[in-house]
Design a protein around this motif. Structure first.
Motif, short mmCIF file in Angstrom:
data_model
loop_
_atom_site.label_atom_id
_atom_site.label_comp_id
_atom_site.label_asym_id
_atom_site.label_seq_id
_atom_site.Cartn_x
_atom_site.Cartn_y
_atom_site.Cartn_z
N GLU A 61 0.84 -1.21 0.00
CA GLU A 61 0.00 0.00 0.00
C GLU A 61 0.87 1.26 0.00
N GLN A 64 2.29 1.81 -3.42
CA GLN A 64 1.28 2.35 -4.33
C GLN A 64 1.08 3.85 -4.11
N ILE A 65 1.06 4.26 -2.86
CA ILE A 65 0.90 5.69 -2.55
C ILE A 65 2.09 6.49 -3.06
N VAL A 67 4.17 5.73 -5.49
CA VAL A 67 4.16 5.74 -6.96
C VAL A 67 3.10 6.72 -7.46
N THR A 68 1.93 6.69 -6.84
CA THR A 68 0.85 7.60 -7.24
C THR A 68 1.27 9.05 -7.05
N ASP A 69 1.92 9.34 -5.92
CA ASP A 69 2.39 10.70 -5.66
C ASP A 69 3.43 11.13 -6.70
N GLU A 70 4.33 10.21 -7.07
CA GLU A 70 5.33 10.53 -8.09
C GLU A 70 4.66 10.82 -9.42
N ASN A 71 3.64 10.03 -9.77
CA ASN A 71 2.92 10.24 -11.02
C ASN A 71 2.20 11.58 -11.00
N LEU A 72 1.60 11.92 -9.87
CA LEU A 72 0.90 13.20 -9.75
C LEU A 72 1.90 14.35 -9.90
N GLU A 75 2.78 14.68 -13.48
CA GLU A 75 1.70 15.30 -14.24
C GLU A 75 1.68 16.81 -14.04
#
Length: 128
Positions: A61, A64-65, A67-72, A75
């Protein structure tokens, strides 16, 4: 920074840092002597991991958080780059308008300068 420095500053053991590294939480580079080198941002990542662990999140988990923060973040940077690019296009259009009656040698000089810089920017964008 070396793993020992990270351990000392973060309060974690080198084994824990090794584990987090194997989970893919930290980017590392290798020195000429093949030592792992960590960027200073690892300390911030460790703080985030510790906070998320206190919330009883699993390693999966947490990953995932992160990775999501890096993607955000990527972006948001991409959006900034696009806005900057649009602004440059408008400035180039204004420059072309000003240069339409300029002597040829002035136009050539300016176009060469712009072409060199735009080539550098295009090269950077292809590396992304």
């Amino acid at each position: 920074m070396h793993i020992g420095e990270i351990a000392k500053l973060s309060g974690l053991s080198t084994r824990t840092i090794d584990y987090y590294t194997s989970c893919g939480f930290f980017p590392i580079e290798r020195s000429e002597a093949n030592y792992r080198l960590y960027p200073a941002t690892v300390l911030q990542t460790i703080e985030r991991i510790q906070l998320l662990k206190k919330q009883r999140m699993s390693i999966a988990e947490i990953k995932q958080i992160l990775v999501t923060d890096e993607n955000l973040e990527a972006e948001l940077l991409l959006k900034d780059i696009q806005e900057e690019f649009d602004c440059l296009q408008k400035k180039l259009a204004r420059l072309e308008e000003h240069l339409k009656d300029a002597p040829t040698h002035v136009k050539v000089t300016i176009h060469k300068t712009i072409e060199t810089r735009m080539t550098s920017i295009a090269l950077l964008l292809t590396l992304m």
